[in-house]
Each structure stands twice: as C-alpha cells, then as structure tokens.
Design a protein around this motif. Structure first.
Motif, PDB file in Angstrom:
ATOM      1  N   GLU A  25       0.859  -1.188   0.000  1.00 24.71           N
ATOM      2  CA  GLU A  25       0.000   0.000   0.000  1.00 24.71           C
ATOM      3  C   GLU A  25       0.896   1.239   0.000  1.00 24.71           C
ATOM      4  O   GLU A  25       2.074   1.171   0.382  1.00 24.71           O
ATOM      5  CB  GLU A  25      -0.878   0.011   1.264  1.00 24.71           C
ATOM      6  N   LEU A  26       0.303   2.391  -0.384  1.00 20.35           N
ATOM      7  CA  LEU A  26       1.081   3.632  -0.460  1.00 20.35           C
ATOM      8  C   LEU A  26       1.741   3.981   0.881  1.00 20.35           C
ATOM      9  O   LEU A  26       2.901   4.388   0.930  1.00 20.35           O
ATOM     10  CB  LEU A  26       0.170   4.784  -0.899  1.00 20.35           C
ATOM     11  N   CYS A  27       0.974   3.803   1.985  1.00 28.92           N
ATOM     12  CA  CYS A  27       1.509   4.178   3.300  1.00 28.92           C
ATOM     13  C   CYS A  27       2.693   3.269   3.680  1.00 28.92           C
ATOM     14  O   CYS A  27       3.688   3.717   4.267  1.00 28.92           O
ATOM     15  CB  CYS A  27       0.424   4.140   4.366  1.00 28.92           C
ATOM     16  N   ASP A  28       2.609   2.004   3.274  1.00 28.38           N
ATOM     17  CA  ASP A  28       3.710   1.073   3.577  1.00 28.38           C
ATOM     18  C   ASP A  28       4.938   1.390   2.722  1.00 28.38           C
ATOM     19  O   ASP A  28       6.076   1.199   3.162  1.00 28.38           O
ATOM     20  CB  ASP A  28       3.263  -0.377   3.335  1.00 28.38           C
ATOM     21  N   PHE A  29       4.698   1.881   1.516  1.00 24.45           N
ATOM     22  CA  PHE A  29       5.809   2.277   0.641  1.00 24.45           C
ATOM     23  C   PHE A  29       6.590   3.412   1.301  1.00 24.45           C
ATOM     24  O   PHE A  29       7.824   3.435   1.318  1.00 24.45           O
ATOM     25  CB  PHE A  29       5.264   2.729  -0.723  1.00 24.45           C
ATOM     26  N   SER A  30       5.840   4.367   1.869  1.00 23.68           N
ATOM     27  CA  SER A  30       6.477   5.503   2.545  1.00 23.68           C
ATOM     28  C   SER A  30       7.308   5.012   3.728  1.00 23.68           C
ATOM     29  O   SER A  30       8.468   5.397   3.898  1.00 23.68           O
ATOM     30  CB  SER A  30       5.390   6.481   3.021  1.00 23.68           C
ATOM     31  N   SER A  31       6.722   4.138   4.533  1.00 26.14           N
ATOM     32  CA  SER A  31       7.441   3.604   5.709  1.00 26.14           C
ATOM     33  C   SER A  31       8.700   2.862   5.288  1.00 26.14           C
ATOM     34  O   SER A  31       9.752   2.982   5.915  1.00 26.14           O
ATOM     35  CB  SER A  31       6.546   2.634   6.488  1.00 26.14           C
ATOM     36  N   LEU A  32       8.591   2.112   4.195  1.00 20.91           N
ATOM     37  CA  LEU A  32       9.725   1.336   3.680  1.00 20.91           C
ATOM     38  C   LEU A  32      10.908   2.265   3.373  1.00 20.91           C
ATOM     39  O   LEU A  32      12.054   1.987   3.744  1.00 20.91           O
ATOM     40  CB  LEU A  32       9.275   0.611   2.407  1.00 20.91           C
ATOM     41  N   SER A  33      10.614   3.395   2.724  1.00 24.74           N
ATOM     42  CA  SER A  33      11.698   4.318   2.335  1.00 24.74           C
ATOM     43  C   SER A  33      12.354   4.935   3.578  1.00 24.74           C
ATOM     44  O   SER A  33      13.550   5.226   3.566  1.00 24.74           O
ATOM     45  CB  SER A  33      11.165   5.414   1.420  1.00 24.74           C
ATOM     46  N   LEU A  34      11.567   5.124   4.626  1.00 24.40           N
ATOM     47  CA  LEU A  34      12.124   5.736   5.846  1.00 24.40           C
ATOM     48  C   LEU A  34      13.060   4.787   6.599  1.00 24.40           C
ATOM     49  O   LEU A  34      13.861   5.220   7.424  1.00 24.40           O
ATOM     50  CB  LEU A  34      10.978   6.195   6.766  1.00 24.40           C
ATOM     51  N   GLU A  35      12.976   3.509   6.287  1.00 24.66           N
ATOM     52  CA  GLU A  35      13.848   2.531   6.952  1.00 24.66           C
ATOM     53  C   GLU A  35      15.241   2.485   6.332  1.00 24.66           C
ATOM     54  O   GLU A  35      16.177   1.942   6.918  1.00 24.66           O
ATOM     55  CB  GLU A  35      13.243   1.116   6.828  1.00 24.66           C
ATOM     56  N   ALA A  36      15.390   3.043   5.129  1.00 27.10           N
ATOM     57  CA  ALA A  36      16.647   2.875   4.379  1.00 27.10           C
ATOM     58  C   ALA A  36      17.769   3.740   4.938  1.00 27.10           C
ATOM     59  O   ALA A  36      17.555   4.876   5.355  1.00 27.10           O
ATOM     60  CB  ALA A  36      16.414   3.222   2.913  1.00 27.10           C
ATOM     61  N   LYS A  37      18.965   3.177   4.927  1.00 27.30           N
ATOM     62  CA  LYS A  37      20.161   3.928   5.357  1.00 27.30           C
ATOM     63  C   LYS A  37      20.849   4.570   4.140  1.00 27.30           C
ATOM     64  O   LYS A  37      21.566   5.537   4.253  1.00 27.30           O
ATOM     65  CB  LYS A  37      21.151   2.978   6.049  1.00 27.30           C
ATOM     66  N   LYS A  38      20.669   3.946   2.976  1.00 24.91           N
ATOM     67  CA  LYS A  38      21.209   4.533   1.742  1.00 24.91           C
ATOM     68  C   LYS A  38      20.194   4.326   0.616  1.00 24.91           C
ATOM     69  O   LYS A  38      19.261   3.516   0.751  1.00 24.91           O
ATOM     70  CB  LYS A  38      22.554   3.915   1.394  1.00 24.91           C
ATOM     71  N   SER A  39      20.411   5.076  -0.462  1.00 22.48           N
ATOM     72  CA  SER A  39      19.425   4.997  -1.540  1.00 22.48           C
ATOM     73  C   SER A  39      20.074   4.521  -2.838  1.00 22.48           C
ATOM     74  O   SER A  39      21.269   4.707  -3.047  1.00 22.48           O
ATOM     75  CB  SER A  39      18.796   6.370  -1.777  1.00 22.48           C
ATOM     76  N   ILE A  40      19.252   3.912  -3.674  1.00 23.25           N
ATOM     77  CA  ILE A  40      19.688   3.546  -5.034  1.00 23.25           C
ATOM     78  C   ILE A  40      19.065   4.584  -5.967  1.00 23.25           C
ATOM     79  O   ILE A  40      17.841   4.677  -6.059  1.00 23.25           O
ATOM     80  CB  ILE A  40      19.164   2.136  -5.416  1.00 23.25           C
ATOM     81  N   PRO A  41      19.893   5.387  -6.651  1.00 24.77           N
ATOM     82  CA  PRO A  41      19.315   6.427  -7.518  1.00 24.77           C
ATOM     83  C   PRO A  41      18.471   5.831  -8.640  1.00 24.77           C
ATOM     84  O   PRO A  41      18.877   4.849  -9.257  1.00 24.77           O
ATOM     85  CB  PRO A  41      20.544   7.152  -8.084  1.00 24.77           C
ATOM     86  N   ILE A  42      17.322   6.449  -8.866  1.00 29.39           N
ATOM     87  CA  ILE A  42      16.463   6.059  -9.990  1.00 29.39           C
ATOM     88  C   ILE A  42      16.691   7.112 -11.076  1.00 29.39           C
ATOM     89  O   ILE A  42      16.417   8.301 -10.869  1.00 29.39           O
ATOM     90  CB  ILE A  42      14.969   6.033  -9.574  1.00 29.39           C
ATOM     91  N   THR A  43      17.193   6.693 -12.208  1.00 29.79           N
ATOM     92  CA  THR A  43      17.600   7.675 -13.221  1.00 29.79           C
ATOM     93  C   THR A  43      16.477   8.025 -14.188  1.00 29.79           C
ATOM     94  O   THR A  43      16.491   9.085 -14.795  1.00 29.79           O
ATOM     95  CB  THR A  43      18.810   7.148 -14.021  1.00 29.79           C
ATOM     96  N   SER A  44      15.498   7.143 -14.338  1.00 32.04           N
ATOM     97  CA  SER A  44      14.435   7.418 -15.305  1.00 32.04           C
ATOM     98  C   SER A  44      13.432   8.407 -14.728  1.00 32.04           C
ATOM     99  O   SER A  44      12.953   8.224 -13.613  1.00 32.04           O
ATOM    100  CB  SER A  44      13.710   6.127 -15.675  1.00 32.04           C
ATOM    101  N   GLN A  45      13.109   9.435 -15.508  1.00 38.01           N
ATOM    102  CA  GLN A  45      12.096  10.402 -15.081  1.00 38.01           C
ATOM    103  C   GLN A  45      10.702   9.915 -15.475  1.00 38.01           C
ATOM    104  O   GLN A  45       9.735  10.169 -14.780  1.00 38.01           O
ATOM    105  CB  GLN A  45      12.366  11.759 -15.749  1.00 38.01           C
ATOM    106  N   CYS A  46      10.634   9.231 -16.585  1.00 33.25           N
ATOM    107  CA  CYS A  46       9.341   8.758 -17.061  1.00 33.25           C
ATOM    108  C   CYS A  46       8.846   7.626 -16.160  1.00 33.25           C
ATOM    109  O   CYS A  46       9.605   6.708 -15.839  1.00 33.25           O
ATOM    110  CB  CYS A  46       9.492   8.261 -18.498  1.00 33.25           C
ATOM    111  N   SER A  47       7.572   7.687 -15.765  1.00 31.23           N
ATOM    112  CA  SER A  47       7.080   6.689 -14.815  1.00 31.23           C
ATOM    113  C   SER A  47       7.084   5.285 -15.414  1.00 31.23           C
ATOM    114  O   SER A  47       7.279   4.299 -14.698  1.00 31.23           O
ATOM    115  CB  SER A  47       5.699   7.066 -14.304  1.00 31.23           C
TER     116      SER A  47
END
Lengths: 393, 265
Positions: free
Chosen positions: B148-170
C-alpha cells in the motif's frame, strides 16, 4: 466556393465572446485544410502554389504571374511517427509536422518549395523534404542573421537567384514591373488586414483574438486575391459590431509559429481577450507594408524582410525588446503570454530575455512550452486562469 | 437558504474534496474518489460533507460555493470557479501566513506556488506533461513493490542509503525498479531512491519560482512522510506541518474564496 459568396453572421458565444462565422464557413475550411477550396480554385485557373516555411521568404516574390504563395502548415496533425524516424523528439514539432505531412503526400499538390535557413531544425527539415518528398522545385534562401547594408545587399542577390530560378522553372515573367505590381497588391491587402487589427486597440474590441488569428492564418495559407473580398466584407461587418465588454484581462501573445486558433480560443475561454500578438505568423510584424523607397523592388523587399524582429536574428536584442514593449503599450495590454515551441533554441533564448525585460517593465508574463499542435487544453486553461488571477483580474 | 455556510469543492483527477466553512472555521469536509463526470464527483463530495452538518440538507442551502481543480468548470451549481493554484495559495496561507512557497503534488500534476504577503498567488510553475513525480507515479511504484502507499512511505524511511532512480518517465522508472528488484537490491533502498527522485523534481520546480520560507507541501502526496523527509533534506529547510489535512488545502482555499466573495457580493 466563390470567395464573395460568404455570408457574414455574428454568433454570440458564451459570455459574450463573439464568433464571426458559422462552422461551415470559408475561413474554417482555409485554416483546416492545406489544399483548401481557395487553393483549388486558383489551381483550377492554372495557377501554381509555392509552399514556404518562414516569414523571411518574401510572399510577394512568390505572388508574381501565375504563382501564389502558401505558408506551409500541418492542420490537425495527430502524430509524427514517420518523421520521427528521421528527426528525434528533440527537434521542434513544427519541423517534424511538416516532414510528416510531406512524407504522407499532403503537399504533393505544391508546384514547389522555398525554405529559408531559419534555424538548424528547419535546415534539417529542408534536407529531409528533398530526400524523402523529392519535390520538382526546391530552393533554400540564405537570409543572413543580421540587418546591415552588407546583409541587405546579400539578400538582394539571394532574391535575384530565387526569382531567376522561379522564372526559368515555371516560365513566369518576374521583372521590376511585375514585382512592383505584386508589392502594390500585397500592401493593399495588408492595409485591409491592418484596419481590422487596429480595432483590437479599442477598449472594447469588436473582434476576438481567436477570430483575428483565424484571419491571419487564412491570409497566409490561401491566395490573397481570392480571399480579399471576404476580408473586406468581414472588415465592414466587424466595424458595425458592439465590442466585447466583459473580459477579465487584455493579453498579448508572443512567440513562435502558431497555426492552431484553438490555442488562442483556449486562452480566451477563461475570460480574457487576446488583443495583440508579436510573432512571425501574427500581425506584428506581419502587417507591416513594404514601404516605398528609392530602391528597386527586390531591394525594397529585401530591406522589408531583413527588418523583421525575429529570434533567429543576431542583431542587438534591445530593438526587439523595445518593439514588444511598444506593442504592449499600443494595445493597452495587461499581461503577455510567451508561447514557445519546445526545443526551439532561438525562442528559448529570446523568451527568457523577454520575460525578464517585460517583468522589469512591470508587465506580468506567463511562459508556456508547447507542441505545434495544441494538446493539454485543460492544463493550458488552468495556467492562464491562474495567471490572470495572479494579476488580480 | 441557511445562513453562513460557504463551501469549496476541489475536483481533482484522482479524488474530489469538499470543505464547508462557517464563521467559526471548518465544520465539515470530505474526500471521495473522483468519478468520470466531474459534476457527479462534486455532488458526491459535497453530499458527504453536507451530511456532517446539522441544519444543512442539500447543496442549494450553501450560501456560496467555489469550484476548483481540473473539473472546476464542470460544476454547474458552483457560484464561481477559481484555479487550484490560487486556492492552494490562499489555503496554505490561511493555515500559516508565514508560508511563502508551496509544492502541490496532486494525482496527475506537480506544481510549485509562490505566495504574496496577502495570501494571493504570486507565481507558479507546473509539471503536467507526464505522470513523473505525481500521485499516479507513486501508485505505480507501490504496485511494483506490492504494498500500500503508506507502507511504501514507511519502507523508504527505513533505508540507510538509496539507489538512484535515473528514469524520469514513470513507465521507464517502473521498468528500472523491476530490474533492481530482480537483482535482489533491498526494496527499502530502491524506495528511498524513488522518493529522492520525486523530491528532486519538486526541488527543481521550487527553484524556478525561487524558494522562500516557509515551505509547505499540499495535495495527497503530502501524506507521504518519506517524500517529505527527502524534500526537507534536499532543500535544507523545514517543511511546515499544516494544521489541516494537506489533501484538503485546495478545497479549503476555495471555501475561503467562497466566504470572501459572498461577503463582497
């Protein structure tokens, strides 16, 4: 359909925005069809249409003897899948649209093409048209990028080369006399259009921006002599109208080639009135006559052409900025919308400078990137509505 | 007609919001999924809000109604329509008059708004040509993760580092994320990369209007805590916690205009 059979009818659209003619009218046919009824009428009389792509190609030179000029447009184009093979999406969509229509045979009726080295994208378009459409007559005019005595002299030579080529290919008589006659007729038409354009300076203009833009396009994409009676009838009718009173703001459009009247209609749908324009296919500088002078007709045409304020020119930008500001004052404009075709490099530079200059002069500006064909009407309306709200209108 | 009820209705591409005000402030609100016909959406949202107010029975009992959002011109019973840009400006200003910059992240577009001292719209830029950086983009990304959207948000807050997403197009971004998942990249790091990618788009728009403190985020995506955190880090400024649901700011602004315009008329 004969040009003088048009019935001029006023239709009151919602919120008193006037629309001049019923749907089936001649102007709609002319604006929406490249090979429109007036073009067919001229061709049936043995005349030859010459397509051109830039206001630096002088229409008068293509208006001699049996030739008549047609500014190339691609009305109601739905996509550019064929052209995209040759031109990537980062090329301006006007050029891609012309190539698409050319490759799909929409311009096959033309007797010839005259390009100008307007910009790199148009140069590429000219190459590709020659490669894929293979017209029997193509000429690429080399108008230089500054307006000096030397470049005018160059332009006279360029025009002479073009007129000689037209004479020999189409067996037409292009000389001082025929050119002078073409200039006179051109100026007469421009003056009639100018009379209508000047009505937009009134507090309550009797013509909307959408209507005027349709007229401007029609005058460039059909034989002017066949359109003249219609334009005169419209002028007389428009002068008798009540002006538009309940608009929220007076706007001016500034930008690149604009062939879709729906763009201006969308702007006016949110309650403002487009009273002025400053772009190559609009009234400024399009409705400047070719002045009298001591020079021969070719040089008069060259001087008139090279004086056009266009982003392709490398002249000091101040003159162009001042010309825009003068138009803003002349038409009593509340705000300016700068519309630019995506990936148009000259316009990108010019638009940015113009926005800063107008803002510094106290004129609100909205900059809009757009494709050649109108898309995202809802978003356009939202932007324009927010723009006039931000002006307190 | 009842006295003193003013409403704003924000017909958005994904949800329709309604806010009813009286002289005391907000007395009712609603958020409903948008229907195909904007008029039906407005009816549904207003009916739900009206049911929460004693003494109000129907839309016609409202003293003044302002429509906003993409469907604003399709609400025949509204007294007036005002662009969502002006409504978000006045809505955010009414929550906190010190707010000068707003990022509105809606279902299908992204806007940066600059506000004048009196709460009126000063300047704006919009990114509305594709779904990148909008609610639709987050919906697509959540679908890829199967959360769910709310779980996606929580998931990102758990991360210590990020993997850059280079594509702008969805569409391309979805494909890129699927490839990363296939490579067993930790989902939380991908999720943070997505949040940072959208935050970057917001930052670009904000810079175009000139960031002025205070900054607020409005629209449905303002509820995405991971995105708010990523943008806060990027612009190096705190983002104001609004006093009302950020998704209601457009409708709230429209209701404020309704109150003002009713008094003026």
């Amino acid at each position: 359909m004969a040009a003088d059979n048009i019935i001029v009818v006023n239709i009151l659209k919602k919120e008193s925005i006037l629309h001049m003619l019923p749907k089936e009218n001649l102007l709609d046919d002319v604006v929406n069809n490249i090979e429109n009824n007036l073009v067919k009428e001229a061709m049936n009389a043995g005349r030859i249409p010459i397509g051109y792509t830039c206001s630096f190609v002088p229409e008068v030179l293509l208006s001699v003897d049996k030739l008549f000029p047609l500014r190339l447009h691609a009305p109601n184009i739905t996509g550019t899948s064929s052209a995209d093979v040759y031109m990537p999406p980062v090329v301006c969509s006007y050029c891609r649209s012309l190539l698409e229509f050319g490759m799909n045979g929409h311009y096959d009726f033309l007797g010839g093409w005259v390009f100008n080295f307007s910009c790199q994208h148009m140069n590429r378009c000219a190459d590709l048209i020659q490669h894929s459409v293979k017209p029997k007559f193509v000429h690429v005019l080399d108008a230089l990028h500054s307006n000096t005595e030397n470049t005018i002299s160059w332009m006279v030579d360029e025009l002479k080369i073009l007129s000689d080529k037209l004479s020999s290919h189409f067996n037409v008589e292009i000389n001082e006399e025929s050119l002078s006659t073409a200039i006179i007729k051109h100026n007469e038409f421009i003056l009639i259009m100018g009379e209508i354009g000047d009505l937009r300076k009134l507090d309550n203009p009797p013509i909307t921006g959408t209507e005027f833009h349709k007229l401007m396009i029609a005058s460039q994409v059909s034989p002017k002599d066949l359109l003249r009676k219609t334009v005169e009838a419209l002028r007389d009718d428009i002068k008798k109208r009540d002006g538009v009173k309940d608009y929220r703001a007076r706007l001016m459009i500034l930008g690149g080639i604009l062939d879709d009247p729906k763009f201006i209609e969308s702007i006016e749908d949110v309650g403002c009135l487009v009273v002025g324009d400053h772009f190559c296919t609009g009234s400024v500088p399009g409705l400047n006559i070719i002045p009298e002078g001591p020079h021969g007709p070719l040089e008069r045409i060259a001087r008139h052409t090279m004086a056009k304020p266009c982003p392709r020119m490398f002249d000091p930008i101040d003159n162009r900025l001042d010309s825009v500001l003068q138009t803003v004052k002349e038409y009593n404009v509340d705000g300016v919308i700068i519309e630019q075709l995506k990936f148009c490099d000259p316009m990108n530079y010019y638009g940015l400078a113009m926005k800063e200059y107008l803002n510094d002069s106290g004129i609100p500006v909205l900059r809009i990137d757009r494709e050649y064909r109108l898309s995202g009407e809802g978003q356009l309306k939202t932007r324009v509505q927010a723009f006039i709200e931000s002006m307190g209108k | 007609m009842s006295k003193g009820y003013y409403a704003g209705c924000d017909v958005g591409s994904t949800t329709t919001k309604a806010v009813i005000l009286n002289s005391q402030g907000i007395i009712a609100d609603s958020i409903v999924p948008s229907k195909t016909d904007p008029e039906d959406s407005a009816n549904a949202a207003l009916d739900e809000a009206i049911q929460k107010v004693n003494g109000l029975d129907r839309i016609q009992d409202l003293n003044y109604l302002v429509g906003t959002g993409y469907g604003r011109t399709q609400i025949p019973f509204a007294n007036k329509n005002i662009s969502e840009l002006s409504c978000h400006a006045i809505g955010a200003y009414s929550c906190d008059p010190k707010i000068k910059s707003v990022v509105d992240i809606g279902g299908q577009d992204l806007k940066a708004i600059s506000i004048n001292e009196d709460g009126s719209l000063c300047d704006f830029v919009m990114n509305d040509k594709c779904a990148a950086g909008t609610g639709k983009f987050f919906e697509a990304m959540s679908r890829v993760f199967g959360v769910e959207l709310c779980d996606f948000s929580s998931l990102s807050l758990e991360a210590k580092k990020s993997i850059p997403i280079t594509s702008q197009c969805s569409v391309f971004a979805e494909s890129e994320v699927l490839s990363l998942i296939a490579k067993k990249t930790p989902p939380r790091e991908i999720a943070l990369g997505i949040q940072e990618s959208v935050a970057n788009r917001c930052h670009v728009l904000l810079r175009r209007i000139g960031i002025r403190e205070k900054v607020a985020i409005t629209g449905g995506c303002a509820k995405n805590a991971g995105l708010v955190a990523a943008l806060t880090k990027m612009i190096k400024l705190d983002i104001v916690q609004l006093s009302i649901d950020p998704q209601l700011i457009g409708a709230f602004g429209a209701a404020i205009f309704a109150q003002r315009d009713s008094k003026a008329s």
